[in-house]
Design a protein around this motif. Structure first.
Motif: not given
Length: 815
Positions: A108-109, A111-113, A201, A222, A225, A245
């Motif tokens: 997940k990290i 993918h996000r960063c 990131q 973020q 968000k 999360e």
């Protein structure tokens, strides 16, 4: 454990409202009695966080027990959760839990960063392929108490090499990762586009991959968000948000609380400045609450400089530093390889071209704005298509300003609160134009806060529905200043209460914009007055590029240039000599090229290079530029390459003589300087050039005889270095003088004009102004062929000859 702020429970609010009625008070009256702001009392009755002391005073005024009014503080719940997580027997030890959670949360990290979207690039780029290690400043410039005179010590705009980049002394820098490792709780500040989010990131990815704090799990949030989600849910609780999360990856609430309790989460919060004002207080309170009760977890927050004066207990503030030259080069290489879809050879070649051109002296203004990642990315975009920077730099600056003023936030979906309802993008540009023009004309690069606020207030007063109350106008001007600083980074606080434009280039651009948009006919005349002031050079260049037609500007510049030496008889004689030499050689090149050569030979070879690139006058000025190397850089110049060029023999001789004379004078002035040792033996055959230059070249008998006699005095080329050194010590100046006299006798070159200091200064101004004129002429400005030809035909001519040509043209037209 009590927090620093409290909230009233729904039941408590009802009790407080009844107490208001019972005491015959309104919320406004209550605020006035307590000398509180209305917003504080409103927050109390709306169940929002209020400073603890003020909360208790409100309750006391209403004769209420604050403990009956307050909602159960979130901190108590969190504290209980912490104690339970620590006290409860764990089924696995904490290290095993970290390892397990890292494996679940890893993807997940990533993918996000792990990727970044670049403006106007049609696909995401892997962060690791583009990222450049950043530096930070521990001493925040805007917090330092300095005088304008302190900042000006390292900023000298009237010289050729003043520090434009930082507009002051460079600050001590610390690698970003080192700052995170040093300070447990860190506020990372930076200008728009300075790389704050990318840095955060990178932190998350480095932690996720086990390269940084491998015993912790990174969570990247973020904040805009978080604020939107929290508003929808009606619960601004950062702990719950982190629990949710982690739960998306199958991590239980209990395990998350255990990790937080043991300080095993690296909490990264990005974009505090991007939170809307309506939610900012609750977001800040949630961060404070989390920081207080889960204090074992490192916490990093990013925020734009001056967005708000957030102060968090135990946090250290640092500021992202501009890129240095090494970082610019690494970024450019990474960028061109990344956007060429893995064609590394092509990307590296383009990056090398980019870096080499960026280092050219004519691109120093572009180099200045390219020190921030966002604007460096923009320059790479411009360069990618044609492998060169735009000739009209105004287009690059204009797009950069649109990027900072609007596009950068739009691309990321950020909506910011406008502080003044009429201050749209065009209005902001007009405002910045007015501020820039006033300050630049006054020679102000740094200005006190009060002074710039007055300029802003003066502009706001011109708007159609402007505020007339002076106090409110002052408040509005301060808000506008902060908006421009925080949202766009175009005005920055260099020290406490002292501002400047973020880059001198932008101040110059807005000044040029003011001149171009000025409806007054004398605007260009007023500009041309400054033609000998070097700090105006870029403004001239930008105005020429921004005008629809630059005929009038260039004509005014030429008139001004011609008047610089018009009243000095000795300098007019110098120009007459240049014209006579030009006529005498009958070279097959434009006369302006030959005039430029003789001007450069006598005064400054660099002038010829400016003309070479500007008027496209072929090889003649390439020789003059090579002569500049002989004078300045001591590089060899092989005249044997002249054979294939159509030079007249006389002009060819002049070149050879000039070259020999340059070296002779070089040795005479400093014969024992180490750089000359490599030239020692070369000098013994310098005069051979006249005989080996061209088999068909025939010299006059007297000239050949004089050269041979001088040549016979030189030591043989096989002489030892020590012998030559001794010979030169004894005879060098004599031979040099003979060579100079010989050149002057036969070719009328090398005359000592015996100019005084004032005349030398005038000639330097004349040189600088002509070079500026040619650079403007060579830009992408629109100019008619007739004006271009007239400028070229009369360049470097004595004033009488210019007037004569004008009269002839006028007479021809009348006929």
């Amino acid at each position: 454990m009590a927090g620093r702020s409290l909230q009233a429970s729904p039941e408590g609010i009802e009790k407080a409202k009844k107490a208001l009625t019972r005491n015959s008070l309104t919320q406004k009256a209550l605020a006035e009695n307590l000398l509180f702001s209305r917003s504080t009392v409103n927050k109390f009755f709306n169940g929002k966080s209020v400073d603890r002391t003020k909360f208790e005073e409100i309750c006391e005024k209403l004769a209420l027990d604050w403990q009956e009014i307050v909602t159960k503080p979130p901190s108590e719940c969190e504290s209980a959760a912490v104690e339970e997580a620590i006290a409860s027997p764990a089924s696995e030890d904490i290290d095993a839990l970290v390892k397990k959670v890292r494996s679940h949360y890893h993807d997940k990290i990533q993918h996000r960063c792990g990727t970044i979207r670049l403006l106007d690039v049609n696909r995401p780029i892997e962060l690791g392929r583009l990222y450049v290690d950043v530096n930070v400043m521990e001493d925040i410039p805007s917090l330092q108490r300095k005088e304008i005179s302190d900042l000006q010590q390292h900023f000298k705009p009237h010289t050729d090499d003043f520090n434009r980049f930082g507009l002051g002394k460079p600050q001590k820098r610390l690698p970003g990762l080192e700052a995170v490792a040093t300070y447990f709780k860190l506020m990372v500040l930076g200008k728009p586009g300075s790389g704050k989010s990318t840095f955060l990131q990178h932190l998350a990815i480095e932690c996720n991959q086990g390269n940084f704090q491998p015993d912790r799990i990174p969570v990247f949030i973020q904040l805009n968000k978080f604020a939107k989600d929290a508003k929808t849910a009606g619960d601004f609780n950062l702990v719950k948000y982190i629990i949710q999360e982690f739960s998306k990856c199958g991590i239980s609430e209990q395990n998350t609380e255990t990790l937080l309790a043991h300080g095993k989460v690296l909490v990264i919060l990005d974009g505090l400045d991007e939170v809307q004002d309506a939610e900012s207080d609750q977001v800040i309170e949630s961060i404070r609450s989390f920081s207080d009760y889960y204090y074992k977890n490192p916490l990093i927050i990013s925020c734009r400089i001056a967005a708000k004066k957030y102060k968090f207990q135990e946090f250290t503030d640092v500021e992202i530093a501009d890129f240095n030259q090494t970082q610019i080069e690494i970024f450019a290489k990474n960028w061109f390889i990344a956007v060429t879809r893995n064609v590394s050879d092509e990307g590296e070649a383009k990056a090398t071209q980019f870096i080499n051109q960026l280092q050219m002296s004519e691109n120093y203004q572009i180099r200045e704005i390219a020190c921030t990642p966002l604007l460096l990315h923009l320059t790479c975009l411009f360069f990618r298509e044609k492998a060169k920077f735009p000739s009209n730099r105004a287009k690059l600056y204009d797009e950069g300003l649109d990027l900072l003023l609007k596009k950068w936030d739009e691309e990321r979906g950020i909506k910011r609160d406008e502080v003044y309802r009429n201050l749209s993008i065009p209005y902001k540009k007009d405002l910045l134009t007015q501020v820039a023009a006033i300050t630049f004309e006054q020679g102000d690069y740094f200005f006190e806060k009060d002074k710039i606020q007055q300029h802003i207030a003066d502009y706001l007063r011109t708007l159609s529905d402007a505020e007339t109350d002076l106090t409110q106008l002052q408040i509005d001007s301060e808000a506008v200043l902060k908006s421009i600083e925080a949202q766009h980074g175009l005005l920055v606080e260099r020290a406490r209460g002292i501002y400047s434009f973020s880059h001198l280039t932008f101040q110059e651009y807005f000044t040029a914009r003011k001149i171009v948009t000025n409806s007054e006919p004398q605007a260009l005349e007023n500009l041309v007055i400054n033609i000998t002031d070097k700090r105006w050079d870029e403004v001239f260049f930008l105005v020429a590029g921004m005008l629809g037609n630059a005929d009038r500007l260039l004509g005014l510049m030429k008139q001004r240039v011609d008047t610089l030496l018009a009243s000095n008889d000795e300098l007019q004689k110098f120009l007459i000599w240049i014209e006579q030499k030009t006529i005498s050689v009958q070279a097959s090149y434009k006369q302006v090229a030959v005039r430029a050569f003789y001007f450069a030979l006598t005064f400054d070879p660099c002038f010829a290079h400016a003309l070479d690139t500007s008027l496209d006058i072929d090889h003649a000025l390439m020789y003059a530029h090579s002569l500049a190397n002989a004078f300045v850089f001591y590089n060899e110049f092989d005249f044997s390459c002249d054979r294939d060029n159509a030079f007249n023999a006389d002009f060819n001789e002049d070149l050879a003589f000039a070259y020999s004379d340059a070296h002779a004078l070089d040795f005479a002035l400093d014969p024992f300087f180490p750089r000359n040792q490599a030239w020692s033996h070369a000098y013994t055959y310098e005069l051979d050039l006249h005989f080996t230059l061209d088999p068909d070249l025939v010299l006059e008998p007297e000239l050949e005889k004089d050269l041979q006699q001088l040549y016979n005095q030189l030591p043989k080329r096989y002489s030892q270095g020590a012998m030559f050194k001794q010979w030169w010590r004894d005879n060098g100046w004599k031979v040099t003088t003979q060579l100079t006299n010989l050149i002057n006798k036969h070719r009328n070159i090398g005359r000592d004009w015996q100019l005084n200091k004032h005349q030398k200064g005038l000639l330097k101004e004349y040189y600088d102004a002509n070079r500026l004129l040619i650079e403007c002429l060579n830009s992408v400005c629109e100019v008619t062929p007739e004006v271009r030809q007239e400028i070229e035909d009369t360049l470097l001519l004595p004033i009488d000859e210019i007037e004569r040509q004008k009269s002839n043209k006028s007479f021809t037209k009348q006929e």
